[in-house]
Design an enzyme around this catalytic site. Structure first.
Site, PDB file in Angstrom:
ATOM      1  N   SER A  20       0.835  -1.198   0.000  1.00  0.00           N
ATOM      2  CA  SER A  20       0.000   0.000   0.000  1.00  0.00           C
ATOM      3  C   SER A  20       0.878   1.259   0.000  1.00  0.00           C
ATOM      4  CB  SER A  20      -0.929  -0.056   1.226  1.00  0.00           C
ATOM      5  OG  SER A  20      -1.916   0.922   1.161  1.00  0.00           O
TER       6      SER A  20
ATOM      7  N   ARG B 227     -11.718   6.170  10.341  1.00  0.00           N
ATOM      8  CA  ARG B 227     -11.316   4.776  10.271  1.00  0.00           C
ATOM      9  C   ARG B 227     -12.430   3.910   9.678  1.00  0.00           C
ATOM     10  NH1 ARG B 227      -6.964   1.646   9.644  1.00  0.00           N
ATOM     11  NH2 ARG B 227      -7.088  -0.302  10.809  1.00  0.00           N
TER      12      ARG B 227
ATOM     13  N   HIS C  21      -8.154  -5.055  -0.210  1.00  0.00           N
ATOM     14  CA  HIS C  21      -6.855  -4.415   0.003  1.00  0.00           C
ATOM     15  C   HIS C  21      -6.086  -5.060   1.160  1.00  0.00           C
ATOM     16  CE1 HIS C  21      -3.854  -1.338  -0.311  1.00  0.00           C
ATOM     17  NE2 HIS C  21      -4.104  -0.843   0.880  1.00  0.00           N
ATOM     18  N   ASP C  22      -6.819  -5.461   2.188  1.00  0.00           N
ATOM     19  CA  ASP C  22      -6.184  -6.072   3.360  1.00  0.00           C
ATOM     20  C   ASP C  22      -5.473  -7.388   3.054  1.00  0.00           C
ATOM     21  OD1 ASP C  22      -6.549  -4.200   5.279  1.00  0.00           O
ATOM     22  OD2 ASP C  22      -8.273  -5.158   6.250  1.00  0.00           O
TER      23      ASP C  22
ATOM     24  N   ASP D 237      -8.921  -6.238  -4.628  1.00  0.00           N
ATOM     25  CA  ASP D 237      -8.525  -4.952  -4.051  1.00  0.00           C
ATOM     26  C   ASP D 237      -9.051  -3.837  -4.944  1.00  0.00           C
ATOM     27  OD1 ASP D 237      -7.311  -2.718  -3.008  1.00  0.00           O
ATOM     28  OD2 ASP D 237      -5.279  -3.541  -3.025  1.00  0.00           O
TER      29      ASP D 237
END
Lengths: 376, 197
Positions: A155, A225, A353-354, A320
């Protein structure tokens, strides 16, 4: 092949601190007169000093990459870094650094501004990916590392790995750029802006000087968040985890938590707001937004990459959408057209994405195969 | 591996030292490994099979994971001296599309494929069974091949697509077949260019 034992943890680790008194010129035009960097190392530097690997962290990461702190906290990339793991600490000397502007011990908005004797707060200068790399390079000098065997990051960390090869072409042999992008899209900046507005509009933000008021803009930071978290997961993985599950069996017509996804997001938001610093969140999202190595080359990424000398592994994940595979391919094609050695793997992993933090077998097999070929 | 050797040597002979080479369907990267050893090429492979991606990384060759059926968008025109497709064309659906793409990003294309009209294959069909041979080692129900064509078929496609055949070599058991290749050769290798290019 060289697997003799099962992969292990690097075990207990203690962060170290380095103070730098030589001023650091910043991309914004400002100067950081002096600063501290907090870092961790795993494995040992060989006699030739040729086996060092720098791991760069993303938005909410830290220097604590692997191993375990006395309080039991495990490093954020512990599944990758350790004896027998893909980034094998029996071969490599691995370094994790908390970036400038961070909130885990390196100089940042919540540390003391020597000029005023008070926390920097909003007066901490804007820092960029390039500034982080410059600071990391000074830490490398301090540790006696002339050239990294590899710089690795996911990232925003991938942006630092890429930037290393452009700012210090002679000091990086390999760059591993994972779930990253050559610059953010308008949609990505838009998500960051929503997150920032949530913080900036929190009544307890106090123009960034909330420390002096003894308060924390937790509501804004939690909202920021929550927005971020949505973008780190894929539609499918969220659906699989939560679906439309309800707390009660049927709708009760209330704004309290009803759907399980609401509960999850609120929990993640509140947890994050309990330990992360709002000013660091603001600074870091801006660093993401500003990163654009092709800016000075009229948008021509191939021209921008021409000064690089490293070999590259680029990895993306099919689900992602925050840093989509097409963005990684831009990096790959630009590198190829600048005659750099580059390999690219697109991992079919459902976690969005994680995924870059997980230990998907294909993902780790690719990393292991590539890293095993890195000469030290 | 031993079967590939003569194939590799022919391809290597068509390539100048230090060229930029793209190998489509590069497998574990052994051809690129060979070409970088004997011709010092700047090689890139394209694959979409996860295990082969890992094998390429192990082999230390550059591999790019994309689905070739979608074409080669992102690759600049004429960037490569040679674009190779070794024994993979028969497994591609979009035959004309990929040939056009190869000759767009490469100045020359190198293509090899099993000749379906090889006499042993014809014999097999006459006996009522789909051919299974060294070059077509699969059963009809598990073959990755989707296009079954002959040397004559391919020549005719090239004529229709405006593709110039600069060189053609046909083989059986590693020996060059000059007469009646469409009957006697099991494998053919072509060096192709855009007609008039």
């Amino acid at each position: 092949m060289q697997e003799l034992t099962a992969p292990q943890s690097v075990g207990p680790v203690v962060p170290q601190r380095a103070h730098f008194s030589e001023p650091l010129p910043l991309k914004s035009g400002g100067v950081l007169p002096a600063y501290d960097l907090v870092y961790e190392t795993y494995g040992s530097l060989n006699a030739e000093r040729s086996n060092a690997v720098l791991v760069c962290h993303a938005l909410s990461g830290s220097h604590h990459v692997a191993g375990t702190h006395a309080n039991g906290s495990v490093g954020w990339w512990d599944n990758l870094v350790g004896p027998g793991k893909p980034l094998d600490t029996r071969r490599f000397f691995v370094i994790g650094v908390n970036n400038l502007g961070g909130c885990y011990g390196s100089s940042g908005p919540n540390s003391i501004n020597p000029a005023s004797g008070k926390p920097w707060g909003a007066d901490f200068p804007f820092v960029t990916v390039e500034d982080w790399v410059d600071a990391q390079a000074r830490l490398a000098d301090r540790l006696g590392i002339v050239r990294f065997a590899a710089v690795v990051g996911g990232s925003l960390g991938g942006m630092q790995a890429l930037s290393w090869t452009l700012q210090y072409p002679d000091r990086v042999a390999h760059a591993l750029v994972i779930a990253s992008a050559p610059k953010l899209t308008a949609q990505n900046i838009a998500f960051n802006e929503v997150a920032r507005q949530a913080i900036l509009k929190d009544p307890e933000f106090h123009a960034g000087h909330y420390y002096e008021h003894g308060v924390v803009p937790t509501r804004g930071l939690a909202l920021a968040r929550m927005v971020g978290h949505i973008t780190y997961l894929s539609d499918d993985s969220m659906d699989q985890k939560f679906g439309r599950s309800l707390r009660h069996d049927k709708p009760v017509f209330s704004y309290d938590v009803e759907f399980e996804i609401e509960s999850y997001l609120r929990y993640q938001g509140d947890k994050f707001a309990g330990f992360f610093d709002a000013n660091t969140y603001l600074l870091t999202t801006k660093a993401l937004d500003y990163y654009d190595p092709a800016f000075d080359y009229a948008g021509d990424l191939t021209a921008a990459l021409r000064r690089a000398k490293a070999d590259y592994l680029v990895v993306s994940f099919t689900t992602d959408w925050r840093f989509a595979p097409s963005r990684s391919r831009e990096i790959v094609y630009a590198l190829m057209h600048s005659d750099r050695r580059v390999s690219y793997a697109e991992i079919d992993c459902p976690a969005g994405h994680d995924s870059f933090l997980l230990d998907d077998p294909q993902y780790h097999a690719v990393l292991r195969a590539y890293i095993d070929n890195i000469q030290v | 591996m031993s079967f590939h050797r003569f194939d590799y040597d022919v391809i290597a002979n068509w390539i100048e030292p230090g060229e930029r080479v793209l190998d489509l369907g590069c497998g574990d990267g052994s051809l690129l490994r060979y070409l970088s050893d004997v011709r010092q090429v700047r090689g890139y492979g394209v694959e979409n099979d996860p295990e082969r991606i890992v094998a390429c990384a192990r082999n230390g060759i550059n591999v790019i994971q994309i689905d070739m059926e979608q074409g080669l968008a992102g690759f600049n025109d004429g960037f490569f001296h040679h674009v190779i497709m070794s024994l993979s064309l028969q497994a591609m659906r979009n035959t004309q599309g990929i040939l056009a793409e190869m000759l767009r990003v490469g100045r020359e294309a190198v293509v090899s494929f099993p000749n379906f009209a090889y006499w042993r294959h014809r014999q097999s069909i006459l006996n009522g069974r789909m051919p299974v041979s060294k070059n077509l080692p699969y059963q009809w129900y598990d073959t990755p091949n989707v296009r079954f064509f002959t040397i004559d078929d391919f020549d005719s496609l090239c004529a229709g697509e405006g593709i110039a055949i600069r060189e053609r070599l046909a083989f059986d058991e590693g020996k060059v077949i000059v007469d009646e290749p469409n009957f006697l050769a099991s494998v053919a290798l072509y060096r192709l260019a855009r007609a008039g290019g």
